[in-house]
Every structure is written in structure tokens, then in C-alpha cells.
Design a protein around this motif. Structure first.
Motif, mmCIF file in Angstrom:
data_model
loop_
_atom_site.group_PDB
_atom_site.id
_atom_site.type_symbol
_atom_site.label_atom_id
_atom_site.label_comp_id
_atom_site.label_asym_id
_atom_site.label_seq_id
_atom_site.Cartn_x
_atom_site.Cartn_y
_atom_site.Cartn_z
ATOM 1 N N SER A 67 37.972 23.542 12.073
ATOM 2 C CA SER A 67 37.795 22.812 10.817
ATOM 3 C C SER A 67 36.347 22.769 10.378
ATOM 4 C CB SER A 67 38.332 21.379 10.961
ATOM 5 O OG SER A 67 37.602 20.661 11.943
ATOM 6 N N ARG A 68 35.422 22.837 11.311
ATOM 7 C CA ARG A 68 33.998 22.872 10.943
ATOM 8 C C ARG A 68 33.606 24.243 10.399
ATOM 9 N NH1 ARG A 68 30.542 18.890 12.393
ATOM 10 N NH2 ARG A 68 28.787 20.357 12.409
ATOM 11 N N LEU A 69 34.146 25.307 11.022
ATOM 12 C CA LEU A 69 33.794 26.657 10.565
ATOM 13 C C LEU A 69 34.588 27.048 9.332
ATOM 14 C CD1 LEU A 69 32.153 29.212 11.062
ATOM 15 C CD2 LEU A 69 33.937 29.984 12.631
ATOM 16 N N PHE A 70 35.856 26.687 9.268
ATOM 17 C CA PHE A 70 36.703 27.010 8.116
ATOM 18 C C PHE A 70 37.401 25.735 7.635
ATOM 19 C CE2 PHE A 70 36.535 30.899 10.701
ATOM 20 C CZ PHE A 70 35.988 31.772 9.766
ATOM 21 N N PRO A 71 36.650 24.853 6.957
ATOM 22 C CA PRO A 71 37.222 23.577 6.504
ATOM 23 C C PRO A 71 38.290 23.792 5.432
ATOM 24 C CG PRO A 71 35.052 23.902 5.538
ATOM 25 C CD PRO A 71 35.253 25.006 6.534
ATOM 26 N N HIS A 72 39.199 22.834 5.322
ATOM 27 C CA HIS A 72 40.248 22.898 4.305
ATOM 28 C C HIS A 72 39.684 22.463 2.960
ATOM 29 C CE1 HIS A 72 43.529 23.885 7.035
ATOM 30 N NE2 HIS A 72 43.016 23.006 7.890
ATOM 31 N N SER A 73 38.834 23.315 2.413
ATOM 32 C CA SER A 73 38.193 23.064 1.122
ATOM 33 C C SER A 73 38.471 24.256 0.222
ATOM 34 C CB SER A 73 36.683 22.874 1.308
ATOM 35 O OG SER A 73 35.999 22.959 0.069
ATOM 36 N N ALA A 74 39.089 23.983 -0.927
ATOM 37 C CA ALA A 74 39.449 25.069 -1.841
ATOM 38 C C ALA A 74 38.212 25.831 -2.316
ATOM 39 C CB ALA A 74 40.218 24.511 -3.032
ATOM 40 N N GLU A 75 37.161 25.086 -2.662
ATOM 41 C CA GLU A 75 35.941 25.729 -3.172
ATOM 42 C C GLU A 75 35.332 26.647 -2.118
ATOM 43 O OE1 GLU A 75 36.564 22.549 -3.267
ATOM 44 O OE2 GLU A 75 36.761 22.072 -5.407
ATOM 45 N N GLN A 76 35.287 26.176 -0.868
ATOM 46 C CA GLN A 76 34.702 26.984 0.207
ATOM 47 C C GLN A 76 35.562 28.212 0.490
ATOM 48 O OE1 GLN A 76 31.717 25.533 1.662
ATOM 49 N NE2 GLN A 76 31.434 27.699 2.118
ATOM 50 N N ALA A 77 36.882 28.023 0.496
ATOM 51 C CA ALA A 77 37.786 29.148 0.749
ATOM 52 C C ALA A 77 37.697 30.178 -0.366
ATOM 53 C CB ALA A 77 39.213 28.641 0.891
ATOM 54 N N HIS A 78 37.502 29.719 -1.605
ATOM 55 C CA HIS A 78 37.417 30.640 -2.734
ATOM 56 C C HIS A 78 36.168 31.512 -2.665
ATOM 57 C CE1 HIS A 78 40.249 27.922 -5.311
ATOM 58 N NE2 HIS A 78 40.890 28.642 -4.401
ATOM 59 N N LEU A 79 35.072 30.966 -2.125
ATOM 60 C CA LEU A 79 33.865 31.772 -1.947
ATOM 61 C C LEU A 79 34.159 32.961 -1.037
ATOM 62 C CD1 LEU A 79 30.937 29.212 -1.471
ATOM 63 C CD2 LEU A 79 31.139 30.929 -3.268
ATOM 64 N N LEU A 80 34.795 32.675 0.097
ATOM 65 C CA LEU A 80 35.115 33.734 1.053
ATOM 66 C C LEU A 80 36.140 34.698 0.468
ATOM 67 C CD1 LEU A 80 34.264 34.511 3.902
ATOM 68 C CD2 LEU A 80 36.189 33.191 4.786
ATOM 69 N N ASP A 81 37.100 34.182 -0.284
ATOM 70 C CA ASP A 81 38.104 35.035 -0.925
ATOM 71 C C ASP A 81 37.461 35.983 -1.927
ATOM 72 O OD1 ASP A 81 40.326 34.216 0.429
ATOM 73 O OD2 ASP A 81 40.923 32.703 -1.024
ATOM 74 N N ALA A 82 36.514 35.467 -2.716
ATOM 75 C CA ALA A 82 35.839 36.307 -3.718
ATOM 76 C C ALA A 82 35.094 37.454 -3.046
ATOM 77 C CB ALA A 82 34.876 35.459 -4.551
ATOM 78 N N PHE A 83 34.431 37.144 -1.936
ATOM 79 C CA PHE A 83 33.730 38.184 -1.178
ATOM 80 C C PHE A 83 34.716 39.231 -0.684
ATOM 81 C CE2 PHE A 83 31.723 40.034 2.557
ATOM 82 C CZ PHE A 83 30.419 40.217 2.143
ATOM 83 N N GLY A 84 35.860 38.757 -0.171
ATOM 84 C CA GLY A 84 36.874 39.679 0.324
ATOM 85 C C GLY A 84 37.498 40.507 -0.785
ATOM 86 N N GLN A 85 37.679 39.915 -1.971
ATOM 87 C CA GLN A 85 38.281 40.648 -3.077
ATOM 88 C C GLN A 85 37.383 41.781 -3.559
ATOM 89 O OE1 GLN A 85 41.394 40.495 -4.476
ATOM 90 N NE2 GLN A 85 41.748 39.243 -2.656
ATOM 91 N N ILE A 86 36.077 41.547 -3.570
ATOM 92 C CA ILE A 86 35.147 42.633 -3.907
ATOM 93 C C ILE A 86 35.306 43.772 -2.899
ATOM 94 C CG2 ILE A 86 32.710 43.298 -4.037
ATOM 95 C CD1 ILE A 86 32.118 40.469 -5.053
ATOM 96 N N GLY A 87 35.425 43.400 -1.633
ATOM 97 C CA GLY A 87 35.594 44.413 -0.596
ATOM 98 C C GLY A 87 36.868 45.198 -0.747
ATOM 99 N N VAL A 88 37.991 44.523 -1.032
ATOM 100 C CA VAL A 88 39.269 45.235 -1.096
ATOM 101 C C VAL A 88 39.337 46.105 -2.345
ATOM 102 C CG1 VAL A 88 40.627 43.476 -2.339
ATOM 103 C CG2 VAL A 88 41.737 44.981 -0.703
ATOM 104 N N VAL A 89 38.749 45.670 -3.453
ATOM 105 C CA VAL A 89 38.739 46.486 -4.668
ATOM 106 C C VAL A 89 37.966 47.783 -4.423
ATOM 107 C CG1 VAL A 89 37.716 46.606 -6.977
ATOM 108 C CG2 VAL A 89 39.137 44.666 -6.360
ATOM 109 N N LEU A 90 36.812 47.683 -3.782
ATOM 110 C CA LEU A 90 36.023 48.888 -3.501
ATOM 111 C C LEU A 90 36.696 49.745 -2.427
ATOM 112 C CD1 LEU A 90 32.392 47.434 -3.603
ATOM 113 C CD2 LEU A 90 33.544 48.834 -5.324
ATOM 114 N N LEU A 91 37.371 49.098 -1.472
ATOM 115 C CA LEU A 91 38.091 49.853 -0.435
ATOM 116 C C LEU A 91 39.217 50.677 -1.052
ATOM 117 C CD1 LEU A 91 38.683 50.475 2.555
ATOM 118 C CD2 LEU A 91 40.113 48.420 2.600
ATOM 119 N N VAL A 92 39.961 50.083 -1.969
ATOM 120 C CA VAL A 92 41.048 50.815 -2.628
ATOM 121 C C VAL A 92 40.480 51.926 -3.509
ATOM 122 C CG1 VAL A 92 42.932 50.611 -4.279
ATOM 123 C CG2 VAL A 92 42.642 48.881 -2.514
#
Length: 445
Positions: A67-92
Motif C-alpha cells: 500500500s505504501r508503494l502502490f497506494p489505492h489512489s486513482a490519481e497516482q495509478a493514472h500517472l503510472l497508467d499514462a506512462f504505460g500507455q505511451i509504452g504500449v502505443v510505441l510498442l505496437v
């Protein structure tokens, strides 16, 4: 009246985001290299990173640390998701760069006879099972029809990046069957992306005849526009950038084109990754100079962005769900359907094309690998609310299992096929090309 500027992200959320990316990348790199040393696909180690840090292990045994490293926070999760989405778009997009459309046209008839049964049979089986899966395994907001269609697409995909890497590692890229596997897998991938786009639109706009007709119309319009307008325009732009003394110009323009195509398909109600795939195919038409200049982009995506994306994909898996007999039984049934459907389809297609039994087995083994593509499809389903966490976990496990079982079966089947003179010539040409690119020749099969 001037508006006050939006304040930048705060220190604590930014520090946590950097920590998350650093931890995920470090573990994904280490476990990915370990997987490669064990003769496994790197994606196995990268997904395992998320499994260890997610609810399957750390989240279950050390909830305070998780919970400290990956807290249940929508804003925090969205930051990591956005980073991952850039990666998957370029990967595809990089996957699109690997699709040789000339090879597809050259062997289109045989590839169609092999790939269509290999796509349609698991698609039909997946839709059938999706219609019977217990309601308790569906996401709360999931429509049964959309879920069944989505499961069918997930069962029918192949993964060109995994197939190409497997063929290269085994030294089979120059073999006739290896070339046919690559082409047939390409056809399957294109059909899967088209199908995923339609199902995505169904999930967002609803299931009705008028909406489906409109979706197909927009899809055809985008494909035709990309072919007749986008292709010559992108080719001209990319060839112009290749004349620049600064290679970074080509790289920057490539990313812009990928983003523009992704935004376009997203605005049309499809997945952004479909636009990225089309952009990659069109960028490839710029020629060898363009592809050479894009080597640093491929290295960065494969070494940094993609591992973080797959680690975040693993974070969303919950292997404890398999303790439920219903989930475990569903997982085993879907794995059986995925393997038998793809093998049977490819085998029937190859047999009807006059290929030998062992050539048919090799085609089935090669096209059975789902790896990267099925993980991306699963992430799309989870984001759209089509898949529950349990079903998402099942589909990702199928992606890993099918990628692991392909190489040994493929090696066994190809050992029973003699190398022809044509294949020996292609082998020499391939080694020469790889030597010019500064890479070691692929191992002989």
C-alpha cells in the motif's frame, strides 16, 4: 481574463511515481534477463515483476508494504497508467514496423488458407465459451455479448513479436515454413486488431445494429484513408526526414505520427493501439534508411517502456483467484480451447494447402504463441470494464503458457523437415543482411 496556471504535480506524488517506475523497471529488467537465461521469453520475467509486487504476493502477504508503494489512489495509478500507455502505443507501432506487407502479398493465398481457419476456429470457440461462463466471473458492468466477442478475439490472436523472436532464436527465419508462419501470423494479427477495434466500439457505444454498422463504416473509412491518403503522405514525410543529418528528426516525427494516428482511432471510438499499428506499417514504407534511424527508438521502447508496461500488467493479476475451483476450471478450459483451436485451425489450413504433416504441426506451434498481443488485449478488456480481475488473470496466464509451449514443439517439427536449396540461399542472404546491420547471424536450426 487570464486563467491562473495549473500548479505542477506535488513533490510527494511525483517522488512516488519516480519510485514506482524505478522499482518496476529494475525488477523487470533483472527478471527479464533471468527468464532469457532460462530460455524463456523476457515477458515472463517482466510480468512476474508485477505478480510479485501486486496482490498475488506482496499485496497478499505484506499489505502495508504494497500500500505504501502502490497506494489505492486513482490519481497516482493514472500517472503510472499514462506512462504505460505511451509504452504500449510505441510498442505496437514497432510491431507494425515489422509487418512486411510485400511478403504478405507474395504468399497471400497460402497464408489466407492457413490463417483464416487458425483465426476463425478459436474465435468461434471463444465466443461459445464466453456465452456460457458463469455470471460470477464477469465484471459488474460487462455485457454478456461484448464479453463473449472479446473472449473470442483473445483466443484467436497470434503475436508477431513473439513469433519473429522465436523463429530468429531457433534459426528458422530463413525456412519456408518459418516465412509462412510469419505471414500467416501477420494476417491473424491484422484481423485481431480489426476485431478488437469493433469490440471496443461495442463496449463503449452499446450493442445495436445501427451502432455496429456505423462502427464498421468508420473502420473501413479509416483503413481506406490510411491506405490511399496516409500511406503516400507518411512515406514522403519519412523520406524527407531521412535526408536530415540529425537522426533525431526521424525519431521525433515518427513518434508524432504514431500519436496522431492513435488519437484519430481513439476519437473514432476504437483503440488507440490500432492507430499505432497502422502508423507503424505506414512508417515502414519510408524505406531502409528510416528503419535504420529508428533503431534507437526500438531499443528504448523494448528496454525501458515495454518492461514497465508489462510489469504494470502483472500488477493487475491476482493469482489467488485461481484458488476458486470455478476460476481454475475456467482457466484450464480456456487454455485447452486456445491451444486446440489455434492448432486445429492452422493444421487444417496447412493440410488443405498441400503442406506435409510436420509442416502443419510447425505452423500450429508457431501461430499458437500469443505473448505480447494477448497481454495488450487483456489490458484493454480490463480498462474497458469487460474483464473482471479473475478473467484478466486467466487470459494473461494463457498468453504466457502458449508462448512457452511453442518453441519446443516448433523445434521438434522442423527437425523432421529437410533444408531446401532455396532455404540455404535465403539463409545466406539473411546472414549478410544481419552482418551489415552490425548484429551476429542468427543461429542455425
Amino acid at each position: 481574463m487570464a486563467l491562473d496556471p495549473v500548479p505542477p504535480i506535488g513533490g510527494a506524488p511525483l517522488a512516488l511515481f519516480f519510485t514506482q517506475v524505478g522499482v518496476l523497471l529494475l525488477m523487470a529488467t533483472l527478471l527479464g534477463r533471468l527468464a532469457v537465461r532460462l530460455k524463456l521469453p523476457a515477458i515472463v520475467g517482466e510480468l512476474l515483476t508485477g505478480v510479485i509486487l501486486g496482490p498475488s504476493l506482496i499485496g497478499h502477504s505484506l499489505p502495508q508494504v504494497a500500500s505504501r508503494l502502490f497506494p489505492h489512489s486513482a490519481e497516482q495509478a493514472h500517472l503510472l497508467d499514462a506512462f504505460g500507455q505511451i509504452g504500449v502505443v510505441l510498442l505496437v507501432a514497432i510491431t507494425g514496423l515489422q509487418l512486411d506487407t510485400r511478403l504478405v502479398r507474395k504468399r497471400a493465398a497460402t497464408a489466407a488458407r492457413v490463417s483464416l481457419p487458425g483465426f476463425l476456429i478459436p474465435l468461434a470457440l471463444g465466443i461459445g465459451v464466453g456465452s456460457l461462463v458463469p455470471a460470477s466471473l464477469l465484471a459488474e458492468s460487462s455485457d454478456r455479448t461484448v464479453f463473449a466477442m472479446f473472449l473470442g478475439i483473445a483466443m484467436s490472436v497470434s503475436a508477431i513479436p513473439v513469433i519473429a523472436k522465436t523463429l530468429m532464436d531457433l534459426g528458422l527465419l530463413h525456412r519456408n515454413v518459418g516465412q509462412l508462419i510469419l505471414v500467416s501470423g501477420t494476417v491473424d494479427d491484422v484481423l485481431a486488431w480489426l476485431g478488437l477495434s469493433v469490440v471496443t466500439a461495442m463496449a463503449t457505444t452499446g450493442v445495436h445494429a445501427a451502432g455496429l454498422a456505423e462502427t464498421v463504416g468508420y473502420l473501413l473509412l479509416f483503413v481506406v484513408g490510411s491506405l490511399f491518403v496516409g500511406r503516400p503522405l507518411v512515406r514522403k514525410v519519412m523520406r524527407t526526414t531521412a535526408k536530415s543529418a540529425e537522426p533525431g528528426v526521424t525519431l521525433g516525427v515518427t513518434v508524432v505520427i504514431v500519436i496522431l494516428f492513435s488519437v484519430t482511432t481513439h476519437a473514432l471510438g476504437f483503440e488507440a493501439i490500432f492507430g499505432a499499428l497502422v502508423a507503424g506499417v505506414l512508417i515502414r514504407s519510408g524505406g531502409k534508411d528510416v528503419l535504420t534511424r529508428l533503431a534507437p527508438l526500438r531499443t528504448f521502447v523494448m528496454a525501458v517502456l515495454a518492461p514497465v508496461f508489462f510489469a504494470t500488467a502483472g500488477l493487475r493479476m491476482d493469482l489467488t483467484a485461481l484458488a476458486d475451483p470455478m476460476v481454475l476450471a475456467t482457466a484450464l478450459l480456456l487454455l485447452l480451447i486456445a491451444v486446440v483451436g489455434k492448432f486445429a485451425g492452422a493444421f487444417i489450413g496447412a493440410w488443405s494447402s498441400g503442406l506435409s504433416r510436420w509442416e502443419a504441426v510447425a505452423l500450429g506451434a508457431g501461430m499458437n504463441a500469443r505473448g505480447v498481443v494477448e497481454v495488450i488485449v487483456a489490458m484493454v478488456g480490463l480498462r474497458l470494464g469487460v474483464l473482471s480481475t479473475a478473467m484478466y488473470t486467466v487470459i494473461v496466464l494463457i498468453a504466457v503458457a502458449t508462448s512457452l509451449m511453442g518453441p519446443p514443439i516448433l523445434r521438434m517439427a522442423m527437425s523432421r523437415l529437410e533444408v531446401t536449396a532455396e532455404e540455404q540461399l535465403r539463409r545466406a542472404e539473411l546472414d549478410d543482411t544481419l552482418d551489415r546491420d552490425g548484429r551476429a547471424p542468427v543461429p542455425h536450426g
